[in-house]
Motif scaffolding. Structure first.
Motif, mmCIF file in Angstrom:
data_model
loop_
_atom_site.group_PDB
_atom_site.id
_atom_site.type_symbol
_atom_site.label_atom_id
_atom_site.label_comp_id
_atom_site.label_asym_id
_atom_site.label_seq_id
_atom_site.Cartn_x
_atom_site.Cartn_y
_atom_site.Cartn_z
ATOM 1 N N ALA A 190 6.561 9.324 -6.071
ATOM 2 C CA ALA A 190 6.032 9.526 -4.724
ATOM 3 C C ALA A 190 4.593 9.040 -4.626
ATOM 4 O O ALA A 190 4.210 8.363 -3.659
ATOM 5 C CB ALA A 190 6.114 11.006 -4.346
ATOM 6 N N PHE A 191 3.773 9.374 -5.616
ATOM 7 C CA PHE A 191 2.372 8.930 -5.549
ATOM 8 C C PHE A 191 2.287 7.409 -5.673
ATOM 9 O O PHE A 191 1.477 6.770 -4.980
ATOM 10 C CB PHE A 191 1.522 9.570 -6.640
ATOM 11 C CG PHE A 191 0.122 9.023 -6.657
ATOM 12 C CD1 PHE A 191 -0.789 9.385 -5.679
ATOM 13 C CD2 PHE A 191 -0.271 8.099 -7.629
ATOM 14 C CE1 PHE A 191 -2.063 8.850 -5.664
ATOM 15 C CE2 PHE A 191 -1.537 7.563 -7.614
ATOM 16 C CZ PHE A 191 -2.444 7.946 -6.635
ATOM 17 N N LYS A 192 3.075 6.821 -6.538
ATOM 18 C CA LYS A 192 3.005 5.361 -6.687
ATOM 19 C C LYS A 192 3.479 4.657 -5.413
ATOM 20 O O LYS A 192 3.004 3.552 -5.104
ATOM 21 C CB LYS A 192 3.800 4.918 -7.921
ATOM 22 C CG LYS A 192 3.112 5.276 -9.232
ATOM 23 C CD LYS A 192 3.711 4.576 -10.421
ATOM 24 C CE LYS A 192 5.004 5.187 -10.871
ATOM 25 N NZ LYS A 192 4.829 6.461 -11.578
ATOM 26 N N LYS A 193 4.381 5.277 -4.657
ATOM 27 C CA LYS A 193 4.748 4.711 -3.356
ATOM 28 C C LYS A 193 3.565 4.798 -2.387
ATOM 29 O O LYS A 193 3.277 3.845 -1.648
ATOM 30 C CB LYS A 193 5.967 5.441 -2.784
ATOM 31 C CG LYS A 193 7.276 5.115 -3.502
ATOM 32 C CD LYS A 193 8.452 5.880 -2.931
ATOM 33 C CE LYS A 193 8.850 5.376 -1.568
ATOM 34 N NZ LYS A 193 10.115 5.995 -1.095
ATOM 35 N N PHE A 194 2.875 5.925 -2.398
ATOM 36 C CA PHE A 194 1.659 6.061 -1.591
ATOM 37 C C PHE A 194 0.630 5.008 -2.001
ATOM 38 O O PHE A 194 0.005 4.354 -1.152
ATOM 39 C CB PHE A 194 1.086 7.472 -1.774
ATOM 40 C CG PHE A 194 -0.277 7.682 -1.187
ATOM 41 C CD1 PHE A 194 -0.440 7.922 0.180
ATOM 42 C CD2 PHE A 194 -1.415 7.651 -1.992
ATOM 43 C CE1 PHE A 194 -1.706 8.120 0.729
ATOM 44 C CE2 PHE A 194 -2.680 7.846 -1.455
ATOM 45 C CZ PHE A 194 -2.824 8.087 -0.087
ATOM 46 N N LEU A 195 0.468 4.835 -3.304
ATOM 47 C CA LEU A 195 -0.474 3.844 -3.823
ATOM 48 C C LEU A 195 -0.092 2.432 -3.381
ATOM 49 O O LEU A 195 -0.955 1.630 -2.992
ATOM 50 C CB LEU A 195 -0.505 3.933 -5.354
ATOM 51 C CG LEU A 195 -1.542 3.104 -6.098
ATOM 52 C CD1 LEU A 195 -2.929 3.679 -5.884
ATOM 53 C CD2 LEU A 195 -1.213 3.077 -7.597
ATOM 54 N N ALA A 196 1.197 2.132 -3.411
ATOM 55 C CA ALA A 196 1.665 0.808 -2.992
ATOM 56 C C ALA A 196 1.382 0.569 -1.513
ATOM 57 O O ALA A 196 0.974 -0.526 -1.113
ATOM 58 C CB ALA A 196 3.158 0.669 -3.281
ATOM 59 N N LEU A 197 1.566 1.594 -0.691
ATOM 60 C CA LEU A 197 1.297 1.446 0.740
ATOM 61 C C LEU A 197 -0.194 1.243 1.009
ATOM 62 O O LEU A 197 -0.582 0.487 1.905
ATOM 63 C CB LEU A 197 1.797 2.678 1.497
ATOM 64 C CG LEU A 197 3.312 2.824 1.620
ATOM 65 C CD1 LEU A 197 3.666 4.161 2.257
ATOM 66 C CD2 LEU A 197 3.906 1.680 2.432
ATOM 67 N N VAL A 198 -1.047 1.912 0.232
ATOM 68 C CA VAL A 198 -2.490 1.784 0.430
ATOM 69 C C VAL A 198 -2.994 0.416 -0.012
ATOM 70 O O VAL A 198 -3.842 -0.195 0.648
ATOM 71 C CB VAL A 198 -3.234 2.901 -0.331
ATOM 72 C CG1 VAL A 198 -4.745 2.616 -0.380
ATOM 73 C CG2 VAL A 198 -2.985 4.256 0.324
ATOM 74 N N THR A 199 -2.466 -0.104 -1.127
ATOM 75 C CA THR A 199 -3.002 -1.342 -1.704
ATOM 76 C C THR A 199 -2.180 -2.575 -1.372
ATOM 77 O O THR A 199 -2.644 -3.693 -1.583
ATOM 78 C CB THR A 199 -3.064 -1.208 -3.238
ATOM 79 O OG1 THR A 199 -1.732 -1.053 -3.761
ATOM 80 C CG2 THR A 199 -3.915 -0.014 -3.650
ATOM 81 N N LEU A 200 -0.933 -2.385 -0.891
ATOM 82 C CA LEU A 200 0.022 -3.483 -0.685
ATOM 83 C C LEU A 200 0.285 -4.238 -1.982
ATOM 84 O O LEU A 200 0.523 -5.440 -1.991
ATOM 85 C CB LEU A 200 -0.456 -4.442 0.406
ATOM 86 C CG LEU A 200 -0.587 -3.837 1.814
ATOM 87 C CD1 LEU A 200 -1.057 -4.893 2.806
ATOM 88 C CD2 LEU A 200 0.737 -3.230 2.267
#
Length: 624
Positions: free
Chosen positions: A464-474
């Protein structure tokens, strides 16, 4: 902030110099050093000394001459404060570079020039050569510097292996007539080696310097590790640092090719660290573990969908890309205003523009308050171990100390490296980090703080956090490593390093030749903003200096000070609950500055690294 030696007192090779009569030279030293019995006793003491061969002589120089030298330094030489990753010191300016002065013009620094002459005289060099067992020493290749250590000044662990150095010496000039006390700091500390080029975390010998005392040792590649303890008081610990070199052509003891072979064979330990020769002996390991294929593909699909949505709206993030369960789990840790469509889009815009991002108030109030209370309680009520032998699970001590030193938790079994066998046992145990398993082994009462920190580390490893991270950084994460760290006052630091490529990912389509770094700073005290007590995380441009004039003494242990400050990209002081994201390639160095004993607390953080890649619409092919 590239690495080089401090301001130099050395004469240019081949420069003509006056020759003082031997009787005059002898008269300016304490007469005891010419006594064969004294020399043999000192030689035996040095041969038996620990952790390696070193010695000291009290009242070495004629007291009147040395007092004049100190007076000249105080009145004629300007000192500039220099601070880098490995030292904070007041270094002498141009006047100290005596190679630029005519030997016949001694009007401003006559005593200092006389001191240099007798220290490099043949009769005195023969004494040092004999008692140290270092071999014949050069009298023409002079290499000296003047430093004054004031409150907060320090020099971290290094072995002095640079160019053709054969013997290191430090002549101490604190205030004459007054004893320099142990609690003032500023001691010379010597470190034993677990194996060659891997010093122990803790020193085993220490010299408290006094006026007119010299310490010296044979430069032993991989073994002569030492540092200068931080000065704790508002006093000047003045000293003259110097080196004796391998004899040069035309000198007694010159052997053709000896210097070239020495330099070729004895690579500096920093150069070895940078080339990863010693990576087996570095702890924690620089291991970014590859994520499972299904996770990587999932991130690719998420970003492909987000990219399409972004092109359509250009001003929002579709929260439906995160499931209800994932949003609920994220909300257990992250502040709610960072989890809205507008909040994520704001973070995303800032990161895409600058390739860096500081997220303040990252953890929500509940999680933040619990952690802050626990960490403050540990700081105030629990004794922090300062010797590596006393460090208990789940904490470990980072090695080797000429690269970094701090306490850390990496999700693996406890290790405490005191011997070579301890390291070999670890190398034979290929254990993967597992914070969930580690937390189950802890006493929830004794290790309450560690348990909470581990819960955050586990969260940072979650899908879940890595998905959040992916959305923030693309950017799509391909690997990860998460560490919990504590930097103790008066003890801990990291020196500047580059990122290492993950060779396992070099063929991945869209792989970005960079690493995404995240640091969640959890330092519970204030007073860090000025940088005076260190602890700041600094990123800087790593540009080679092609104009290095003295290449054979290019120091692989000391960074050159960048007076313009143009190379500094980010300087982040410790704070509470801020999450710093940086996309870093091999052109950028990073370090955490040594934490001064005067800091109000340790620097606490949780740091993570992810190899990342870009994602286009052809996400399935990218994942493959």
């Amino acid at each position: 902030m590239k690495r080089s030696s401090p301001a130099n007192l050395g004469a240019e090779k081949g420069q003509k110099q006056p020759t003082m009569e031997e009787d005059k030279v002898r008269s300016l030293f304490n007469s005891k050093i010419w006594d064969p019995e004294f020399q043999d006793t000192l030689k035996n003491e040095i041969a038996m000394s620990k952790p390696y061969n070193w010695g000291t002589i009290r009242d070495l120089i004629d007291d009147d001459l040395l007092r004049k030298v100190r007076k000249e330094i105080e009145t004629e030489i300007h000192f500039t404060n220099k601070e880098t990753d490995i030292y904070k010191v007041n270094q002498s300016g141009d006047l100290a570079n005596l190679s630029g002065l005519d030997w016949n013009d001694l009007s401003r620094l006559p005593s200092l020039c006389r001191l240099r002459e007798i220290l490099y005289s043949e009769v005195y060099r023969d004494v040092i050569s004999h008692v140290s067992g270092a071999g014949t020493l050069s009298g023409s290749k002079m290499d000296m510097s003047i430093n004054t250590y004031t409150k907060g000044c320090h020099l971290l662990t290094h072995d002095d292996v640079i160019g053709s150095r054969r013997v290191s010496f430090i002549l101490y000039l604190p205030e004459p007539g007054k004893r320099w006390k142990d609690h003032y700091g500023g001691g010379l500390r010597l470190f034993p080696s677990i194996v060659a080029n891997v010093p122990h975390s803790d020193h085993s010998a220490k010299l408290v310097p006094q006026f007119n005392q010299i310490a010296f040792f044979k430069v032993q590649p991989g073994f002569s590790f030492h540092d200068v303890e931080e000065v704790h008081v508002n006093k000047h610990r003045l000293s003259i640092q110097g080196w004796y070199h391998i004899p040069q052509e035309g000198e007694k003891g010159y052997i053709p090719g000896e210097e070239a072979e020495w330099v070729k064979t004895n690579t500096s330990t920093l150069a070895q660290l940078e080339s990863n020769v010693l990576q087996d002996y570095e702890f924690p390991k620089n291991e970014r573990n590859i994520l499972p294929y299904h996770q990587i593909r999932h991130f690719d699909e998420l970003l492909a969908a987000q990219t399409s949505e972004h092109e359509a709206t250009e001003s929002s993030v579709d929260l439906s890309l995160l499931s209800e369960g994932e949003l609920k789990y994220l909300a257990e840790f992250i502040s709610p205003h960072h989890l809205t469509s507008a909040g994520i889009h704001k973070l995303q815009s800032q990161f895409v523009t600058k390739s860096q991002l500081q997220i303040d108030d990252f953890l929500n109030d509940t999680k933040s308050e619990v952690l802050k209370k626990l960490i403050k309680t540990d700081e105030l009520q629990k004794e922090c171990p300062y010797e590596s032998v006393n460090v208990e699970a789940p904490w470990k001590t980072a090695l080797p100390p000429h690269k970094w030193r701090y306490l850390y938790i990496d999700g693996k079994s406890h290790e405490n490296f005191q011997t070579e066998q301890d390291i070999l046992n670890s190398l034979n145990n290929e254990e993967m980090p597992n914070y969930n398993l580690l937390s189950k082994t802890l006493d929830p009462v004794k290790n309450n703080t560690e348990t909470e920190l581990i819960s955050v580390a586990t969260f940072l490893e979650s899908t879940a956090f890595k998905k959040f991270l992916a959305l923030v950084t693309l950017l799509s994460p391909l690997s990860e490593q998460v560490l919990i760290r504590r930097f103790r006052p008066g003890k801990d630091f990291t020196l500047a390093t580059q990122i290492n490529k993950n060779d396992l990912l070099e063929r991945v389509k869209g792989f970005v030749e960079a690493v995404l770094e995240g640091t969640l700073c959890l330092t519970p005290t204030d007073g860090w903003e000025s940088g005076e007590v260190g602890g700041y995380e600094l990123y800087m441009d790593n540009q080679d200096d092609d104009d290095e004039a003295n290449t054979d003494i290019k120091d692989a242990a000391v960074y050159r000070s960048d007076d313009t400050g143009d190379s500094v990209l980010i300087n982040k002081p410790p704070s509470w609950n801020s999450f710093n994201l940086v996309l870093r390639d091999e052109s950028v160095l990073q370090f955490v500055k040594y934490v001064s004993w005067a800091a109000k607390s340790s620097r606490w953080d949780i740091t993570a690294q992810w190899d990342v890649k870009t994602v286009d619409d052809d996400s399935e092919n990218d994942a493959e």
